[in-house]
Design a protein around this motif. Structure first.
Motif, mmCIF file in Angstrom:
data_model
loop_
_atom_site.group_PDB
_atom_site.id
_atom_site.type_symbol
_atom_site.label_atom_id
_atom_site.label_comp_id
_atom_site.label_asym_id
_atom_site.label_seq_id
_atom_site.Cartn_x
_atom_site.Cartn_y
_atom_site.Cartn_z
ATOM 1 N N ALA A 1 0.843 -1.202 0.000
ATOM 2 C CA ALA A 1 0.000 0.000 0.000
ATOM 3 C C ALA A 1 0.874 1.246 0.000
ATOM 4 O O ALA A 1 1.779 1.388 0.821
ATOM 5 C CB ALA A 1 -0.913 0.007 1.214
ATOM 6 N N LEU A 2 0.570 2.129 -0.927
ATOM 7 C CA LEU A 2 1.279 3.400 -1.063
ATOM 8 C C LEU A 2 0.347 4.512 -0.602
ATOM 9 O O LEU A 2 -0.736 4.682 -1.158
ATOM 10 C CB LEU A 2 1.664 3.607 -2.529
ATOM 11 N N ASP A 3 0.743 5.235 0.442
ATOM 12 C CA ASP A 3 -0.056 6.356 0.948
ATOM 13 C C ASP A 3 0.584 7.652 0.489
ATOM 14 O O ASP A 3 1.789 7.852 0.661
ATOM 15 C CB ASP A 3 -0.113 6.340 2.469
ATOM 16 N N ILE A 4 -0.253 8.523 -0.072
ATOM 17 C CA ILE A 4 0.236 9.815 -0.550
ATOM 18 C C ILE A 4 -0.634 10.920 0.022
ATOM 19 O O ILE A 4 -1.859 10.878 -0.087
ATOM 20 C CB ILE A 4 0.241 9.874 -2.088
ATOM 21 N N GLU A 5 0.021 11.902 0.636
ATOM 22 C CA GLU A 5 -0.668 13.100 1.115
ATOM 23 C C GLU A 5 -0.388 14.215 0.121
ATOM 24 O O GLU A 5 0.766 14.489 -0.218
ATOM 25 C CB GLU A 5 -0.174 13.505 2.498
ATOM 26 N N PHE A 6 -1.460 14.837 -0.337
ATOM 27 C CA PHE A 6 -1.336 15.914 -1.317
ATOM 28 C C PHE A 6 -1.335 17.267 -0.620
ATOM 29 O O PHE A 6 -1.683 17.381 0.559
ATOM 30 C CB PHE A 6 -2.465 15.806 -2.344
ATOM 31 N N ALA A 7 -0.960 18.298 -1.334
ATOM 32 C CA ALA A 7 -0.782 19.640 -0.769
ATOM 33 C C ALA A 7 -2.033 20.146 -0.055
ATOM 34 O O ALA A 7 -1.927 20.845 0.940
ATOM 35 C CB ALA A 7 -0.351 20.615 -1.859
ATOM 36 N N GLY A 8 -3.206 19.785 -0.533
ATOM 37 C CA GLY A 8 -4.436 20.238 0.106
ATOM 38 C C GLY A 8 -4.780 19.492 1.380
ATOM 39 O O GLY A 8 -5.754 19.810 2.049
ATOM 40 N N GLY A 9 -3.992 18.467 1.717
ATOM 41 C CA GLY A 9 -4.208 17.708 2.947
ATOM 42 C C GLY A 9 -4.901 16.371 2.748
ATOM 43 O O GLY A 9 -4.967 15.568 3.670
ATOM 44 N N ALA A 10 -5.411 16.108 1.552
ATOM 45 C CA ALA A 10 -6.077 14.833 1.288
ATOM 46 C C ALA A 10 -5.035 13.715 1.236
ATOM 47 O O ALA A 10 -3.941 13.894 0.705
ATOM 48 C CB ALA A 10 -6.840 14.879 -0.027
#
Length: 59
Positions: A12-21
């Motif tokens: 599983a790859l978790d990615i947090e984006f700039a908007g917080g999602a």
């Protein structure tokens, strides 16, 4: 993206984006995670090799 995490046991790859999602991408090989981390542009790599290729869920 602001942070990236990888759980090898779950693939599983978790990615947090700039908007917080935060999104979790499933069945991602460890080699794809390694290539993402080594990419000169993580955003370009993500768009080409992860975004439309693996199932995901917002977490």
């Amino acid at each position: 993206m602001t942070s990236v995490g990888f759980n090898a046991a779950l693939s599983a790859l978790d990615i947090e984006f700039a908007g917080g999602a935060v999104y979790r991408y499933f069945a991602v090989p460890a080699a794809v995670h390694a290539a993402l981390m080594a990419a000169s542009s993580k955003g370009v790599f993500f768009n080409r090799h992860v975004r439309a290729k693996y199932p995901f869920a917002r977490v």
